[in-house]
Design an enzyme around this catalytic site. Structure first.
Site, short mmCIF file in Angstrom:
data_model
loop_
_atom_site.label_atom_id
_atom_site.label_comp_id
_atom_site.label_asym_id
_atom_site.label_seq_id
_atom_site.Cartn_x
_atom_site.Cartn_y
_atom_site.Cartn_z
CB CYS A 114 -0.95 0.00 1.20
SG CYS A 114 -2.02 -1.43 1.20
CG HIS A 255 -3.18 3.27 1.96
ND1 HIS A 255 -3.79 2.83 0.82
CD2 HIS A 255 -3.20 2.24 2.85
CE1 HIS A 255 -4.17 1.57 1.00
NE2 HIS A 255 -3.83 1.19 2.22
CG ASN A 285 -6.69 -0.88 1.59
OD1 ASN A 285 -6.04 -0.61 0.60
ND2 ASN A 285 -6.15 -1.23 2.74
O1 UT7 Z 1 -3.70 -1.33 3.55
C1 UT7 Z 1 -3.09 -1.93 4.65
C2 UT7 Z 1 -3.41 -1.23 5.82
N1 UT7 Z 1 -4.45 -1.93 6.57
C3 UT7 Z 1 -5.07 -1.23 7.49
O2 UT7 Z 1 -4.83 -0.06 7.61
C4 UT7 Z 1 -6.04 -1.92 8.41
C5 UT7 Z 1 -5.90 -1.34 9.80
N2 UT7 Z 1 -6.86 -1.88 10.74
C6 UT7 Z 1 -8.12 -1.53 10.72
O3 UT7 Z 1 -8.55 -0.76 9.90
C7 UT7 Z 1 -9.02 -2.07 11.80
O4 UT7 Z 1 -8.24 -2.74 12.77
C8 UT7 Z 1 -10.11 -3.06 11.26
C9 UT7 Z 1 -11.14 -2.29 10.47
C10 UT7 Z 1 -9.46 -4.11 10.39
C11 UT7 Z 1 -10.83 -3.72 12.43
O5 UT7 Z 1 -11.38 -2.74 13.30
P1 UT7 Z 1 -11.21 -2.87 14.88
O6 UT7 Z 1 -11.96 -1.77 15.49
O7 UT7 Z 1 -9.72 -2.93 15.14
O8 UT7 Z 1 -11.93 -4.22 15.18
P2 UT7 Z 1 -11.36 -5.53 15.89
O9 UT7 Z 1 -10.42 -6.25 14.99
O10 UT7 Z 1 -10.88 -5.16 17.25
O11 UT7 Z 1 -12.67 -6.37 16.06
C12 UT7 Z 1 -13.70 -5.98 16.96
C13 UT7 Z 1 -14.79 -7.01 16.92
C14 UT7 Z 1 -14.28 -8.45 17.09
O12 UT7 Z 1 -15.24 -9.16 17.83
P3 UT7 Z 1 -15.00 -9.46 19.39
O13 UT7 Z 1 -13.74 -10.24 19.46
O14 UT7 Z 1 -14.90 -8.10 20.03
O15 UT7 Z 1 -16.23 -10.22 19.77
C15 UT7 Z 1 -14.24 -8.98 15.67
O16 UT7 Z 1 -14.41 -10.39 15.63
O17 UT7 Z 1 -15.43 -6.99 15.62
C16 UT7 Z 1 -15.43 -8.30 15.06
N3 UT7 Z 1 -15.32 -8.17 13.62
C17 UT7 Z 1 -16.38 -8.00 12.82
N4 UT7 Z 1 -17.69 -7.93 13.08
C18 UT7 Z 1 -18.52 -7.73 12.04
C19 UT7 Z 1 -14.19 -8.16 12.87
N5 UT7 Z 1 -14.52 -8.00 11.57
C20 UT7 Z 1 -15.86 -7.88 11.52
C21 UT7 Z 1 -16.78 -7.71 10.47
N6 UT7 Z 1 -18.10 -7.62 10.78
N7 UT7 Z 1 -16.40 -7.58 9.20
#
Ligand code: UT7
Length: 331
Positions: A114, A255, A285
């Protein structure tokens, strides 16, 4: 005397026609428009169908970029394709050269995930600054949908496909004002699209493997933390090198990974939201394509105009990150 300043004089972009919105995604994996929208800002993404190629999207974007300049494909000296998803692992840039009939151009791929577009911009600029080339086509293009695990809700909701391109031209004034590039391979395991051997063969006592690349894996939280901490730092460093203050920036062009990252970086740098370019709502993305795609939209919508100072920053797998400060200069 040879012109050895860098001007970015044209932009173009291309996206696949088919779109997939959050509602449709929620039929495939356990997610919702509410979750994706509130955690990322993404509402839909465009996906390449099996007949579309990286080459075709990149060629379309390149033609659009050339159309904004006073040169034709015949004038291009160098084509750099920043991508992690080439049609051919040996490189796709040469196919684009052929499609464009850019006979004089040397063409190669480069990979920095990226960060690819920002790394590519800085790389391309060096060929102009040392007086070797005058006209360079830089493309950022990716079809990550080819490598997404469509059963993994933590990653499949994030990515989309697209291509963006810019033309760099030698000029009397250098409008590439400053940059800073960084890598940290010790965090490589945060975001991968890795080769894995599936079969081992012994050929006359020599062990070789045959395998394929595995779908994207990501530690989202770690990448989020990394981006919010490192991106403001690298932008500040690039601004320092450019001898420009944050207040002088007209546009923050990050990005397009997550609206929350865009907001957090802008807030850390005290940049008002009106100066933040964002189109991830519609595309998700798109990796190396995201910065030139957002730039091209902003240029064509008349947001960005000649003389505007842009702070662009890419970040992602590697881990890699970088920032470049430039003055937009349409002809
Ligand atoms: O281009 C490369 C660069 N990549 C990035 O910049 C990505 C950077 N990271 C992010 O943007 C964020 O970390 C994400 C959008 C990927 C995730 O957001 P988050 O607020 O960090 O969520 P999380 O991973 O802490 O997940 C929170 C909850 C979890 O459930 P529990 O364990 O709290 O019960 C996940 O299982 O949300 C759940 N979850 C979802 N729920 C519904 C994870 N993905 C999803 C989903 N739909 N798609």
């Amino acid at each position: 005397m040879t012109n050895i300043g860098v001007s970015i004089t044209g932009s173009g972009s291309a996206i696949p026609k088919v779109s997939l919105d959050n509602q449709q995604l929620s039929q495939i994996v356990d997610t919702s428009d509410e979750w994706i929208g509130s955690r990322t800002g993404i509402r839909k993404r465009q996906l390449a169908n099996p007949t579309e190629s990286l080459c075709s999207l990149a060629t379309q974007a390149s033609l659009a970029a050339l159309g904004q300049t006073n040169i034709t494909a015949k004038d291009i000296d160098l084509i750099i394709l920043a991508t992690s998803t080439p049609d051919d692992l040996f490189g796709t840039a040469s196919q684009i050269q052929s499609e464009l009939d850019a006979k004089q151009a040397v063409a190669f791929d480069m990979t920095a995930a990226c960060s690819g577009f920002v790394f590519g911009l800085v790389t391309a600029a060096q060929f102009i600054r040392n007086g070797v080339y005058q006209n360079i086509l830089l493309i950022g293009a990716d079809i990550l949908s080819r490598w997404v695990d469509w059963e993994d809700r933590t990653t499949c909701v994030l990515f989309g496909d697209g291509a963006g391109a810019v033309i760099l031209q030698a000029s009397g004034r250098d409008r590439l004002l400053g940059f800073e590039l960084r890598s940290d391979g010790s965090q490589n395991n945060c975001l991968n699209l890795s080769y894995q051997p599936q079969e081992k063969k012994i050929i006359d006592g020599v062990a070789v493997s045959k395998g394929t690349y595995q779908p994207i894996t990501m530690n989202g939280k770690e990448v989020y933390r990394f981006a919010v901490q490192k991106v403001p730092e690298v932008i500040e460093k690039a601004l320092f090198r450019a001898n420009i203050s944050v207040e002088e920036i007209d546009w923050l062009l990050l990005h397009q990974a997550n609206q929350r990252i865009l907001d957090a970086v802008a807030s850390r740098l005290n940049i008002p939201s009106e100066k933040v370019i964002s189109n991830l709502r519609n595309y998700g993305n798109t990796s190396a394509a995201s910065i030139p795609l957002a730039l091209d939209e902003a240029v064509r919508q008349g947001q960005v105009s000649s003389g505007d100072i842009i702070a662009a920053s890419g970040f992602g797998a590697g881990l890699t990150w970088g920032a470049v400060i430039f003055e937009w200069s349409s002809i």
